[in-house]
Design a protein around this motif. Sequence first.
Motif, PDB file in Angstrom:
ATOM      1  N   LYS A  55       5.135  10.939 -16.193  1.00 41.33           N
ATOM      2  CA  LYS A  55       6.182  11.732 -16.855  1.00 41.33           C
ATOM      3  C   LYS A  55       6.843  10.967 -17.995  1.00 41.33           C
ATOM      4  CE  LYS A  55       7.428  14.924 -13.126  1.00 41.33           C
ATOM      5  NZ  LYS A  55       8.533  15.479 -12.327  1.00 41.33           N
ATOM      6  N   LYS A  56       6.122   9.980 -18.491  1.00 39.38           N
ATOM      7  CA  LYS A  56       6.647   9.183 -19.604  1.00 39.38           C
ATOM      8  C   LYS A  56       6.165   9.795 -20.911  1.00 39.38           C
ATOM      9  CE  LYS A  56       6.686   4.482 -21.439  1.00 39.38           C
ATOM     10  NZ  LYS A  56       6.123   3.128 -21.306  1.00 39.38           N
ATOM     11  N   THR A  57       7.086  10.177 -21.781  1.00 41.91           N
ATOM     12  CA  THR A  57       6.733  10.828 -23.038  1.00 41.91           C
ATOM     13  C   THR A  57       7.377  10.101 -24.214  1.00 41.91           C
ATOM     14  OG1 THR A  57       8.610  12.336 -22.848  1.00 41.91           O
ATOM     15  CG2 THR A  57       6.492  13.094 -21.968  1.00 41.91           C
ATOM     16  N   SER A  58       6.796  10.304 -25.385  1.00 45.00           N
ATOM     17  CA  SER A  58       7.394   9.773 -26.618  1.00 45.00           C
ATOM     18  C   SER A  58       8.072  10.917 -27.350  1.00 45.00           C
ATOM     19  CB  SER A  58       6.311   9.137 -27.498  1.00 45.00           C
ATOM     20  OG  SER A  58       5.341  10.102 -27.859  1.00 45.00           O
ATOM     21  N   LYS A  59       9.040  10.604 -28.159  1.00 43.45           N
ATOM     22  CA  LYS A  59       9.805  11.632 -28.884  1.00 43.45           C
ATOM     23  C   LYS A  59       9.063  11.986 -30.166  1.00 43.45           C
ATOM     24  CE  LYS A  59      14.411  12.516 -30.807  1.00 43.45           C
ATOM     25  NZ  LYS A  59      14.490  13.847 -30.265  1.00 43.45           N
ATOM     26  N   ASP A  60       8.747  13.279 -30.324  1.00 44.64           N
ATOM     27  CA  ASP A  60       8.064  13.739 -31.526  1.00 44.64           C
ATOM     28  C   ASP A  60       9.027  13.781 -32.706  1.00 44.64           C
ATOM     29  OD1 ASP A  60       5.888  14.021 -29.964  1.00 44.64           O
ATOM     30  OD2 ASP A  60       5.833  16.211 -29.971  1.00 44.64           O
ATOM     31  N   ASN A  61       8.471  13.592 -33.886  1.00 41.85           N
ATOM     32  CA  ASN A  61       9.256  13.735 -35.112  1.00 41.85           C
ATOM     33  C   ASN A  61       9.271  15.207 -35.496  1.00 41.85           C
ATOM     34  OD1 ASN A  61      10.349  13.667 -37.691  1.00 41.85           O
ATOM     35  ND2 ASN A  61       9.378  11.716 -38.199  1.00 41.85           N
ATOM     36  N   ASP A  62      10.431  15.829 -35.460  1.00 43.13           N
ATOM     37  CA  ASP A  62      10.554  17.269 -35.722  1.00 43.13           C
ATOM     38  C   ASP A  62      10.827  17.589 -37.187  1.00 43.13           C
ATOM     39  OD1 ASP A  62      10.165  17.665 -33.045  1.00 43.13           O
ATOM     40  OD2 ASP A  62      12.308  17.755 -32.567  1.00 43.13           O
ATOM     41  N   ASP A  63      10.819  16.600 -38.051  1.00 44.47           N
ATOM     42  CA  ASP A  63      11.146  16.805 -39.458  1.00 44.47           C
ATOM     43  C   ASP A  63       9.938  17.390 -40.182  1.00 44.47           C
ATOM     44  OD1 ASP A  63      12.005  16.774 -42.022  1.00 44.47           O
ATOM     45  OD2 ASP A  63      12.701  14.692 -42.038  1.00 44.47           O
ATOM     46  N   LEU A  64      10.031  18.672 -40.565  1.00 45.56           N
ATOM     47  CA  LEU A  64       8.910  19.334 -41.233  1.00 45.56           C
ATOM     48  C   LEU A  64       8.619  18.715 -42.593  1.00 45.56           C
ATOM     49  CD1 LEU A  64       9.659  23.097 -40.454  1.00 45.56           C
ATOM     50  CD2 LEU A  64       7.770  21.754 -39.600  1.00 45.56           C
ATOM     51  N   LYS A  65       9.666  18.346 -43.312  1.00 41.77           N
ATOM     52  CA  LYS A  65       9.451  17.771 -44.638  1.00 41.77           C
ATOM     53  C   LYS A  65       8.756  16.425 -44.553  1.00 41.77           C
ATOM     54  CE  LYS A  65      13.269  20.072 -47.046  1.00 41.77           C
ATOM     55  NZ  LYS A  65      14.535  19.897 -47.827  1.00 41.77           N
ATOM     56  N   HIS A  66       9.161  15.641 -43.556  1.00 40.67           N
ATOM     57  CA  HIS A  66       8.513  14.333 -43.368  1.00 40.67           C
ATOM     58  C   HIS A  66       7.030  14.514 -43.050  1.00 40.67           C
ATOM     59  CE1 HIS A  66       7.728  10.271 -41.899  1.00 40.67           C
ATOM     60  NE2 HIS A  66       7.239  10.814 -40.790  1.00 40.67           N
ATOM     61  N   ALA A  67       6.721  15.457 -42.156  1.00 44.45           N
ATOM     62  CA  ALA A  67       5.322  15.701 -41.796  1.00 44.45           C
ATOM     63  C   ALA A  67       4.521  16.155 -43.006  1.00 44.45           C
ATOM     64  CB  ALA A  67       5.253  16.747 -40.689  1.00 44.45           C
ATOM     65  N   GLN A  68       5.115  17.034 -43.819  1.00 49.50           N
ATOM     66  CA  GLN A  68       4.417  17.524 -45.014  1.00 49.50           C
ATOM     67  C   GLN A  68       4.168  16.394 -46.004  1.00 49.50           C
ATOM     68  OE1 GLN A  68       6.405  20.844 -46.811  1.00 49.50           O
ATOM     69  NE2 GLN A  68       4.557  21.560 -47.838  1.00 49.50           N
ATOM     70  N   GLN A  69       5.136  15.519 -46.160  1.00 54.73           N
ATOM     71  CA  GLN A  69       4.960  14.376 -47.068  1.00 54.73           C
ATOM     72  C   GLN A  69       3.829  13.461 -46.610  1.00 54.73           C
ATOM     73  OE1 GLN A  69       8.818  12.550 -47.159  1.00 54.73           O
ATOM     74  NE2 GLN A  69       9.729  14.127 -48.493  1.00 54.73           N
ATOM     75  N   ILE A  70       3.774  13.199 -45.301  1.00 55.40           N
ATOM     76  CA  ILE A  70       2.707  12.329 -44.767  1.00 55.40           C
ATOM     77  C   ILE A  70       1.339  12.963 -44.996  1.00 55.40           C
ATOM     78  CG2 ILE A  70       1.726  11.367 -42.653  1.00 55.40           C
ATOM     79  CD1 ILE A  70       4.116   9.815 -43.468  1.00 55.40           C
ATOM     80  N   LEU A  71       1.210  14.247 -44.678  1.00 58.05           N
ATOM     81  CA  LEU A  71      -0.085  14.925 -44.817  1.00 58.05           C
ATOM     82  C   LEU A  71      -0.516  14.995 -46.279  1.00 58.05           C
ATOM     83  CD1 LEU A  71       0.421  17.847 -42.254  1.00 58.05           C
ATOM     84  CD2 LEU A  71      -0.994  15.821 -41.958  1.00 58.05           C
ATOM     85  N   ASN A  72       0.411  15.255 -47.176  1.00 57.65           N
ATOM     86  CA  ASN A  72       0.066  15.319 -48.598  1.00 57.65           C
ATOM     87  C   ASN A  72      -0.269  13.943 -49.151  1.00 57.65           C
ATOM     88  OD1 ASN A  72       0.388  18.097 -48.779  1.00 57.65           O
ATOM     89  ND2 ASN A  72       2.565  17.959 -49.295  1.00 57.65           N
ATOM     90  N   ALA A  73       0.413  12.927 -48.635  1.00 57.17           N
ATOM     91  CA  ALA A  73       0.153  11.569 -49.128  1.00 57.17           C
ATOM     92  C   ALA A  73      -1.220  11.066 -48.682  1.00 57.17           C
ATOM     93  CB  ALA A  73       1.245  10.621 -48.638  1.00 57.17           C
ATOM     94  N   ASP A  74      -1.667  11.489 -47.504  1.00 62.52           N
ATOM     95  CA  ASP A  74      -2.931  10.981 -46.957  1.00 62.52           C
ATOM     96  C   ASP A  74      -4.145  11.795 -47.383  1.00 62.52           C
ATOM     97  OD1 ASP A  74      -1.479   9.072 -45.726  1.00 62.52           O
ATOM     98  OD2 ASP A  74      -1.712   9.819 -43.683  1.00 62.52           O
ATOM     99  N   HIS A  75      -3.950  13.106 -47.709  1.00 66.55           N
ATOM    100  CA  HIS A  75      -5.106  13.968 -47.974  1.00 66.55           C
ATOM    101  C   HIS A  75      -4.831  14.899 -49.141  1.00 66.55           C
ATOM    102  CE1 HIS A  75      -7.250  12.793 -44.318  1.00 66.55           C
ATOM    103  NE2 HIS A  75      -6.062  12.766 -43.750  1.00 66.55           N
ATOM    104  N   TYR A  76      -5.851  15.075 -49.959  1.00 67.22           N
ATOM    105  CA  TYR A  76      -5.789  16.026 -51.069  1.00 67.22           C
ATOM    106  C   TYR A  76      -6.436  17.332 -50.608  1.00 67.22           C
ATOM    107  CZ  TYR A  76      -6.540  18.153 -55.633  1.00 67.22           C
ATOM    108  OH  TYR A  76      -6.538  19.017 -56.697  1.00 67.22           O
ATOM    109  N   GLY A  77      -5.792  18.449 -50.909  1.00 68.57           N
ATOM    110  CA  GLY A  77      -6.346  19.739 -50.491  1.00 68.57           C
ATOM    111  C   GLY A  77      -6.109  19.981 -49.012  1.00 68.57           C
ATOM    112  N   LEU A  78      -7.112  20.566 -48.318  1.00 70.99           N
ATOM    113  CA  LEU A  78      -7.057  20.865 -46.881  1.00 70.99           C
ATOM    114  C   LEU A  78      -5.811  21.673 -46.526  1.00 70.99           C
ATOM    115  CD1 LEU A  78      -8.148  17.375 -45.521  1.00 70.99           C
ATOM    116  CD2 LEU A  78      -9.593  19.360 -45.893  1.00 70.99           C
ATOM    117  N   ASP A  79      -5.534  22.693 -47.336  1.00 68.33           N
ATOM    118  CA  ASP A  79      -4.292  23.446 -47.168  1.00 68.33           C
ATOM    119  C   ASP A  79      -4.217  24.144 -45.815  1.00 68.33           C
ATOM    120  OD1 ASP A  79      -3.506  22.682 -49.690  1.00 68.33           O
ATOM    121  OD2 ASP A  79      -4.473  24.386 -50.672  1.00 68.33           O
ATOM    122  N   LYS A  80      -5.353  24.681 -45.329  1.00 67.68           N
ATOM    123  CA  LYS A  80      -5.337  25.391 -44.045  1.00 67.68           C
ATOM    124  C   LYS A  80      -4.947  24.475 -42.901  1.00 67.68           C
ATOM    125  CE  LYS A  80      -8.507  29.290 -44.389  1.00 67.68           C
ATOM    126  NZ  LYS A  80      -9.752  29.872 -43.839  1.00 67.68           N
TER     127      LYS A  80
END
Length: 771
Positions: free
Chosen positions: A302-327
Amino acid sequence: MEEQIKTMPVVALRGLTILPKMVMHFDITRPRSMAAVEKAMIGDQRIFLVTQKHHEVVEPELDDLYQVGTIAVVKQMVKLPKHVVRVLVEGMERGELLCFDSEEPALIAQVGSMDKEDEDLDSLTKEAMLRIVKDKLDEYGQVNAKFSQDVLPGLKVIPSLEELLDQIAIQLPWDYTVRQGVLESNSLEARYEVILRTLMSEMEIYRIKKDFQEKVRADIDQNQKEYILREQMKVIRQELGEDSSMSDADEYQKKLGLLKADKETKDKLRKEIERFRGMPAGSQEANVLRTYIETLLELPWKKTSKDNDDLKHAQQILNADHYGLDKVKERILEYLAVRTLTKKGTSPIICLVGPPGTGKTSIARSVARALNKKYVRISLGGVRDEAEIRGHRKTYVGAMPGRIVEGLRQAGVSNPLMLLDEIDKVSSDYKGDTSSALLEVLDSEQNVKFRDHYVEQPIDLSQVLFIATANTTQTIPGPLLDRMELIEVNSYTENEKFHIAKDYLVGKQLERNGLSREEVSFSDRALEKIIHNYTREAGVRNLERRIGDICRKAAREFLENKRKSIKITEINLEKYLGKEKVTFEDANEEDQVGVVRGLAWTSVGGDTLQIEVNVMPGKGNLLMTGQLGDVMKESAQTALTFVRSICPDYQVPNDYFEKHDLHIHIPEGAVPKDGPSAGITMATAMVSAVTGRKVFAKLAMTGEITLRGRVLPIGGLKEKILAARMAHIEKVLVPEKNRPDMAELSREITKGLEIVYVKDMSQVLSQALAS
């Protein structure tokens, strides 16, 4: 019995009895005893030795001493360090303690000598008693090997009963209380009874001890011996106050108290720990149980890690790591939004499907970084044993949990991102169906209580974010495919490859080869030429390799020629990569009869296939060359049947096909070709060859055909449209039912192409054949 009373010094002995004719050393430390020995040495060296009833008494009184002792002669007295005196004495005769005579530093007492009682035993009785004693000595020697070797030979040669009894009492290592009993027996018969009774008692003790040892030795194996020794060591350490380390079972019990798990799991673990506590240490079963307990204690129940709920942060990471792949990015952000609103919910099972090198694995790593989840990669390529997923039964030698549970233990939390790589490559054999074992893992209704054969306790996988990757869905069983949400990661366009190379791959390879952007730079035209003329793939893996080749050669130039900077252009590109490796077959320059350009999907992207049909006099045979697969051969037969059915519309004689043979050929005969998308292409080429009407050179088509001429939809549309653009095609015929797929393609892909949607072969022929 007449007594002769003498006054002499007395030494009280503790745990020791001296007999007449006995010579012995002993140490004395009490001042009164030392004074008594010194007084004896000044006089006639005689001293009375009497044993204390209780050896812990320091200053014995008359009642603390036995009444009978031994009058002895002090042979030697040696003073040792630390106020110790060693005395050598020889026992002379029995004596009786009557009373203390003095309060001097030395203990002085009145001692009466004890005469021997008159014996009325005849010689025969004594001989019988002598033989009995010697027989008992023989029996005693059989159970006591040391006595048999060292003492028995000397005793057996003694001819006198009296002397034999005295020597037995002296030489046998008996307790002082037994010797005291012999000392107090003044008659020969009494001493005989005491010694005989003691011999028989000792023999019985030795027999019981020997029987007990044999039984224990038969029951205890090596591991049990080690267990006993460890327990003895534990007791010794406890007695010495050195037992600071706790046992393994105690350590497991302590970890269990800190474990976050449900009551059922804790009860199971507690029971296993108690079983382990009672097992012999080092036994095979104990080792198996130890591994099992440690595995269960390490699992994050029952040990869990806390997810990052920041949508903008997640979008920045995904855009920084990958070009395209919009779906893909859109789906991940949707998941995060739902998770943020509900604060719970089962994680989706996402399957990324696409050609090799399109970044499916790296997408999963970026998603884990964006959500702040632990990342675990499980490669399923070639896995064919069901136990790899569900684990082995813990009773087997070398048993271990399955890869899913091992991944959870590696992550340390119960809500990691788990990448199931190459899920389309799992296979089945006699050891079990691996894909069926994955059903329970990937079914959100079942994985709440996933059961691993090794763990034997239900494990909650509902919080795990599963992302699977596959090159194709055709080899994934239907039930498994149904449990996953498919997201296609299609081939990259040349423009997308250019941006990926410029923004990601160049910097990555420069860093890997110890270079900087100031030292080595790539022109845009050079990158475009690398993409177009040196790689042919759906992804960017080979593109990265070619950029790496250039960086390595540039690094060598820096060291050898001391260059300050190097610029890679389309002019000097050949110097680093050699001649162009890839050429694309362009559209035909002029319209031709019986030649049609088809579109095909391959594992490295799209390609064009030029289908040629020739007609020659014959008997109506259909000849097919170019390594066609079964599906394409069936498509050819279907196309021929359709063409024969419409020939009257094109004024072809009815007996035409009885007098002519058709030969279908697809160039590059060394390359196997198969797939359900060349039907309309082959039918068009046949109609063109039979009627003599030319096919437009700048046209390509894709689609399957039925006997009645309907056009069926196909897959891999994006790759096929890209291949048409690379071949400088101007018009593409696409099945009407693929119109929704075309709507999803970006303007960049369809730019410059005329897309015509067709429902049946009449529309295809009207668009393809010149009038």
